[in-house]
Design an enzyme around this catalytic site. Sequence first.
Site, PDB file in Angstrom:
ATOM      1  N   ARG A   1      93.747   8.668 112.709  1.00 49.39           N
ATOM      2  CA  ARG A   1      94.956   8.654 111.869  1.00 49.39           C
ATOM      3  C   ARG A   1      95.382  10.061 111.447  1.00 49.39           C
ATOM      4  O   ARG A   1      96.469  10.235 110.894  1.00 49.39           O
ATOM      5  CB  ARG A   1      94.778   7.760 110.653  1.00 49.39           C
TER       6      ARG A   1
ATOM      7  N   HIS B   1     110.373   3.316  83.709  1.00 46.56           N
ATOM      8  CA  HIS B   1     110.057   4.740  83.869  1.00 46.56           C
ATOM      9  C   HIS B   1     110.204   5.150  85.339  1.00 46.56           C
ATOM     10  O   HIS B   1     110.776   6.206  85.661  1.00 46.56           O
ATOM     11  CB  HIS B   1     108.630   4.971  83.362  1.00 46.56           C
TER      12      HIS B   1
ATOM     13  N   ARG C   1     112.532   8.076  89.615  1.00 39.33           N
ATOM     14  CA  ARG C   1     112.747   8.048  91.071  1.00 39.33           C
ATOM     15  C   ARG C   1     114.171   7.655  91.456  1.00 39.33           C
ATOM     16  O   ARG C   1     114.552   7.786  92.614  1.00 39.33           O
ATOM     17  CB  ARG C   1     111.736   7.109  91.737  1.00 39.33           C
TER      18      ARG C   1
HETATM   19  C1  FAD Z   1     111.756  14.758  91.058  1.00 39.36           C
HETATM   20  C2  FAD Z   1     110.264  14.756  91.029  1.00 39.36           C
HETATM   21  C3  FAD Z   1     109.554  15.813  91.580  1.00 39.36           C
HETATM   22  C4  FAD Z   1     108.149  15.835  91.556  1.00 39.36           C
HETATM   23  N1  FAD Z   1     107.483  16.868  92.116  1.00 39.36           N
HETATM   24  C5  FAD Z   1     106.132  16.892  92.086  1.00 39.36           C
HETATM   25  C6  FAD Z   1     105.379  17.971  92.656  1.00 39.36           C
HETATM   26  O1  FAD Z   1     105.946  18.911  93.208  1.00 39.36           O
HETATM   27  N2  FAD Z   1     104.041  17.950  92.601  1.00 39.36           N
HETATM   28  C7  FAD Z   1     103.368  16.922  91.977  1.00 39.36           C
HETATM   29  O2  FAD Z   1     102.140  16.946  91.914  1.00 39.36           O
HETATM   30  N3  FAD Z   1     104.041  15.882  91.438  1.00 39.36           N
HETATM   31  C8  FAD Z   1     105.381  15.845  91.470  1.00 39.36           C
HETATM   32  N4  FAD Z   1     106.056  14.779  90.930  1.00 39.36           N
HETATM   33  C9  FAD Z   1     105.283  13.677  90.366  1.00 39.36           C
HETATM   34  C10 FAD Z   1     105.234  13.737  88.832  1.00 39.36           C
HETATM   35  O3  FAD Z   1     104.575  14.905  88.400  1.00 39.36           O
HETATM   36  C11 FAD Z   1     104.500  12.507  88.270  1.00 39.36           C
HETATM   37  O4  FAD Z   1     103.175  12.497  88.745  1.00 39.36           O
HETATM   38  C12 FAD Z   1     105.147  11.207  88.660  1.00 39.36           C
HETATM   39  O5  FAD Z   1     106.535  11.277  88.540  1.00 39.36           O
HETATM   40  C13 FAD Z   1     104.625  10.086  87.760  1.00 39.36           C
HETATM   41  O6  FAD Z   1     105.134  10.294  86.470  1.00 39.36           O
HETATM   42  P1  FAD Z   1     104.295  10.014  85.165  1.00 39.36           P
HETATM   43  O7  FAD Z   1     103.024  10.800  85.159  1.00 39.36           O
HETATM   44  O8  FAD Z   1     105.236  10.201  84.024  1.00 39.36           O
HETATM   45  O9  FAD Z   1     104.011   8.453  85.368  1.00 39.36           O
HETATM   46  P2  FAD Z   1     102.763   7.594  84.909  1.00 39.36           P
HETATM   47  O10 FAD Z   1     101.516   8.087  85.510  1.00 39.36           O
HETATM   48  O11 FAD Z   1     103.103   6.179  85.233  1.00 39.36           O
HETATM   49  O12 FAD Z   1     102.694   7.788  83.365  1.00 39.36           O
HETATM   50  C14 FAD Z   1     103.722   7.255  82.510  1.00 39.36           C
HETATM   51  C15 FAD Z   1     103.682   7.998  81.193  1.00 39.36           C
HETATM   52  O13 FAD Z   1     102.451   7.706  80.536  1.00 39.36           O
HETATM   53  C16 FAD Z   1     101.988   8.881  79.871  1.00 39.36           C
HETATM   54  N5  FAD Z   1     100.713   9.283  80.478  1.00 39.36           N
HETATM   55  C17 FAD Z   1     100.176   8.816  81.643  1.00 39.36           C
HETATM   56  N6  FAD Z   1      98.982   9.386  81.873  1.00 39.36           N
HETATM   57  C18 FAD Z   1      98.757  10.227  80.858  1.00 39.36           C
HETATM   58  C19 FAD Z   1      97.708  11.111  80.538  1.00 39.36           C
HETATM   59  N7  FAD Z   1      96.651  11.228  81.329  1.00 39.36           N
HETATM   60  N8  FAD Z   1      97.800  11.837  79.411  1.00 39.36           N
HETATM   61  C20 FAD Z   1      98.879  11.722  78.602  1.00 39.36           C
HETATM   62  N9  FAD Z   1      99.926  10.917  78.841  1.00 39.36           N
HETATM   63  C21 FAD Z   1      99.870  10.173  79.958  1.00 39.36           C
HETATM   64  C22 FAD Z   1     103.067   9.939  80.044  1.00 39.36           C
HETATM   65  O14 FAD Z   1     103.950   9.860  78.984  1.00 39.36           O
HETATM   66  C23 FAD Z   1     103.741   9.511  81.328  1.00 39.36           C
HETATM   67  O15 FAD Z   1     105.081   9.973  81.449  1.00 39.36           O
HETATM   68  C24 FAD Z   1     107.450  14.757  90.943  1.00 39.36           C
HETATM   69  C25 FAD Z   1     108.177  13.700  90.389  1.00 39.36           C
HETATM   70  C26 FAD Z   1     109.553  13.675  90.424  1.00 39.36           C
HETATM   71  C27 FAD Z   1     110.298  12.518  89.831  1.00 39.36           C
END
Ligand code: FAD
Length: 315
Positions: free
Chosen positions: A238, A260, A265
Amino acid sequence: MKFFTRPKIYLVGKQVMSDADARRFLEEEGTTWMTDTAIDGEKLPELAGRMCYMSFGDKQGRKSNKDYLGHILEVGHGSVLEHTVFNFIFTGVSRSLTHELIRHRAGFGYSQLSQRYVDERDAGFVIPPAVQGDAELENAVRGFCESTSKLYAELTDKLADKYTSPRQLVDFALRDEMLVAKDEGYAFKPGHGEAKPPAGTRSIAEWATFVESDKEANKYLRKVTLTARRKTAREAARCVLPNATETKIFVTANARALRHFIELRGDIHAEAEIRALACDVCRLVIKEAPNLFGDYEVVKLPDGSERTRTKHRKV
Ligand SMILES: Cc1cc2nc3c(=O)[nH]c(=O)nc-3n(C[C@H](O)[C@H](O)[C@H](O)COP(=O)(O)OP(=O)(O)OC[C@H]3O[C@@H](n4cnc5c(N)ncnc54)[C@H](O)[C@@H]3O)c2cc1C
């Protein structure tokens, strides 16, 4: 070879509420509750929110579910939305999409097609939205996918062949603890499948020689190591499958987490394939639970693609 241009969404499960138990709870608390939605996924967060303040009966206040959940969204009391869960299967999506999708941790659960167990020689590929409609680029991507698919099949077959040498067969039996240390050598444990394992205690080298000359032992080992050998071949082969490889993923998400996801997204800064998925999911859940998702709109952009928008971000 199959090529995909848009994700497919199957809503395979959704929240069910036990009206009988809700009624029993209200009766035992000596109160009543009137709601005007027939959708269980909307009733449950209302019940959860009202239970926090016991705002039932003459303390019910807001009368409609839409008003009640609208207020929840307004004040950001989003945790009550976590009581409503949706189960989806997404197909026709690329491995790069699912790599981004599974970054959503809170409130999400995933089960994804295994590239180790499932032979990917018939895998399809996703044509990125930016490439779709450009004949020259599409041909280039399709040509690449066809050649990489051939290489995958060749690698899988060659590796699978390699693993049928007597020594490799013995190594697989040792690895999976079918062949175990006994006395001064190694012997087969009984009970692997219907066939009887070869008898005797031998050193590893002697087993390899035996498996080379004994037809029955060779057949037995090929049979009992088949799954492991195929898995080992596929997990290595793969490496040549691109991000565009089509995959299937089972996704369970609660309404708060889904909101969210739709916001991040469905945003203009999100990658085009996952943005299209977020817009399709958004349209679907607006229909399924308008009081939970009706504040969203899916907006057409000048390039023909779409984005989502709401005034209640991250409740
Ligand atoms: C336009 C775009 C570009 C991106 N580019 C990149 C990139 O270049 N590289 C990369 O690695 N990722 C990238 N991401 C991914 C991004 O960093 C997040 O991992 C992803 O969008 C999930 O978001 P989240 O962590 O808010 O969601 P979830 O993991 O579902 O978490 C939801 C919410 O729960 C809370 N939460 C969850 N876990 C924790 C914790 N451990 N501590 C404290 N609070 C927490 C936060 O408030 C979080 O917003 C990108 C995302 C987007 C939308």
